[in-house]
Design a protein around this motif. Structure first.
Motif, PDB file in Angstrom:
ATOM      1  N   ARG A  93      46.054  40.190  56.686  1.00 48.92           N
ATOM      2  CA  ARG A  93      44.982  40.670  55.806  1.00 48.92           C
ATOM      3  C   ARG A  93      43.862  41.326  56.611  1.00 48.92           C
ATOM      4  O   ARG A  93      43.310  42.357  56.205  1.00 48.92           O
ATOM      5  N   GLY A 141      46.203  39.173  49.033  1.00 49.13           N
ATOM      6  CA  GLY A 141      46.391  40.358  48.205  1.00 49.13           C
ATOM      7  C   GLY A 141      45.351  40.604  47.139  1.00 49.13           C
ATOM      8  O   GLY A 141      45.634  41.297  46.164  1.00 49.13           O
ATOM      9  N   PRO A 193      42.715  42.660  45.813  1.00 48.67           N
ATOM     10  CA  PRO A 193      42.149  43.990  46.101  1.00 48.67           C
ATOM     11  C   PRO A 193      40.629  44.020  46.069  1.00 48.67           C
ATOM     12  O   PRO A 193      40.005  44.735  46.841  1.00 48.67           O
ATOM     13  N   THR A 194      40.022  43.217  45.180  1.00 49.23           N
ATOM     14  CA  THR A 194      38.561  43.255  45.061  1.00 49.23           C
ATOM     15  C   THR A 194      37.870  42.663  46.280  1.00 49.23           C
ATOM     16  O   THR A 194      36.678  42.839  46.466  1.00 49.23           O
ATOM     17  N   LEU A 232      45.330  43.095  50.677  1.00 47.01           N
ATOM     18  CA  LEU A 232      46.414  44.061  50.790  1.00 47.01           C
ATOM     19  C   LEU A 232      47.067  44.301  49.428  1.00 47.01           C
ATOM     20  O   LEU A 232      47.081  43.414  48.572  1.00 47.01           O
ATOM     21  N   LYS A 233      47.616  45.475  49.255  1.00 44.87           N
ATOM     22  CA  LYS A 233      48.410  45.769  48.059  1.00 44.87           C
ATOM     23  C   LYS A 233      49.847  45.366  48.380  1.00 44.87           C
ATOM     24  O   LYS A 233      50.567  46.090  49.070  1.00 44.87           O
ATOM     25  N   LEU A 234      50.238  44.206  47.903  1.00 41.06           N
ATOM     26  CA  LEU A 234      51.526  43.631  48.275  1.00 41.06           C
ATOM     27  C   LEU A 234      52.673  44.328  47.554  1.00 41.06           C
ATOM     28  O   LEU A 234      52.553  44.709  46.386  1.00 41.06           O
ATOM     29  N   THR A 235      53.779  44.471  48.259  1.00 40.22           N
ATOM     30  CA  THR A 235      54.949  45.125  47.675  1.00 40.22           C
ATOM     31  C   THR A 235      55.698  44.156  46.770  1.00 40.22           C
ATOM     32  O   THR A 235      55.606  42.931  46.913  1.00 40.22           O
ATOM     33  N   GLU A 236      56.455  44.718  45.846  1.00 38.69           N
ATOM     34  CA  GLU A 236      57.256  43.894  44.940  1.00 38.69           C
ATOM     35  C   GLU A 236      58.277  43.078  45.725  1.00 38.69           C
ATOM     36  O   GLU A 236      58.554  41.923  45.398  1.00 38.69           O
TER      37      GLU A 236
END
Length: 235
Positions: free
Chosen positions: A42, A172, A174-175, A179-183
């Motif tokens: 992170r 994860g 965002p605010t 991180l923008k975690l992958t599916e």
């Protein structure tokens, strides 16, 4: 976690984790390493954070491998009747549908008499469905320390699963610069947590069967149902 004494020492979980009941100390140490790897990813943010999460994946895979190996060592083997039944996946799934076991999981409120009758019905179901005959003394685990270790292991696996499920919110959000975690990462994480859940369930079913087979205080076991404290708390 490979040391012979690694799965002996118990400890309360750290305050920043979910859960308060004692678990194996080696699990708290291993989780600390997993958590730190996730937090490090992170901190990397957009500069390689997702790539850094591969270290978290690797740490979880290693932890799971050690826990599977420990389960194989700690779980009693045949001639224990419960061990023989749980070795068959179809029977293991059937055991999880037993009314009395489901009632414990769902925390159904039983009186002492109703609980006694529930165990009697369960014994009839087991005898009719599995047809293995009466359980002999050699098929019951007599060593309470073995059950204590298995109960503590059950708690530890459940604790690890619960905390693994917090990783998405840990890294994860965002605010908060997460991180923008992958599916794929989320699916892999859920699958890993599910395996820890499965191990915990097998331990719990084993303990449930031992209670059914023996004269352990069923009322007390049922009251604490899923937390295994009957076996862990010193008598």
């Amino acid at each position: 976690m490979r040391a012979p004494a690694a799965w002996r020492e118990r400890a309360p979980p750290p305050g920043h984790t979910i859960g308060q009941r004692p678990v194996f100390a080696c699990c708290t140490e291993a989780w600390a390493a997993v958590r730190e790897s996730a937090l490090a990813a992170r901190r990397c943010g957009a500069c390689g954070g997702l790539a850094a999460l591969r270290a978290t994946d690797a740490a979880l895979a290693t932890l799971l491998a050690h826990c599977r190996a420990a389960h194989a060592r700690l779980a009693p083997a045949p001639p224990a009747r419960a061990a023989r039944w749980l070795a068959d996946d179809d029977i293991a799934r059937f055991l999880q549908t037993l009314p009395n076991y489901r009632a414990a999981v769902d925390r159904t409120d039983y009186t002492a008499q109703e609980l006694k009758q529930a165990y009697e019905r369960e014994a009839e179901i087991l005898g009719t469905s599995l047809g293995d005959g009466e359980v002999s003394s050699r098929e019951i685990v007599a060593d309470i320390n073995t059950l204590v270790d298995l109960a503590l292991f059950c708690e530890s696996m459940d604790w690890l699963s619960t905390n693994i499920k917090t990783i998405p919110s840990l890294v994860g959000a965002p605010t908060a610069g997460g991180l923008k975690l992958t599916e794929k990462f989320l699916n892999d994480l859920a699958a890993t947590a599910a395996v820890f859940d499965e191990i915990a369930q097998k331990c719990l079913i084993f303990l449930h069967l031992e209670v059914s087979f023996s004269d352990i205080d069923r009322r007390f076991y049922y009251d604490i149902s899923l937390n295994c404290q009957y076996f862990i708390t010193p008598k």
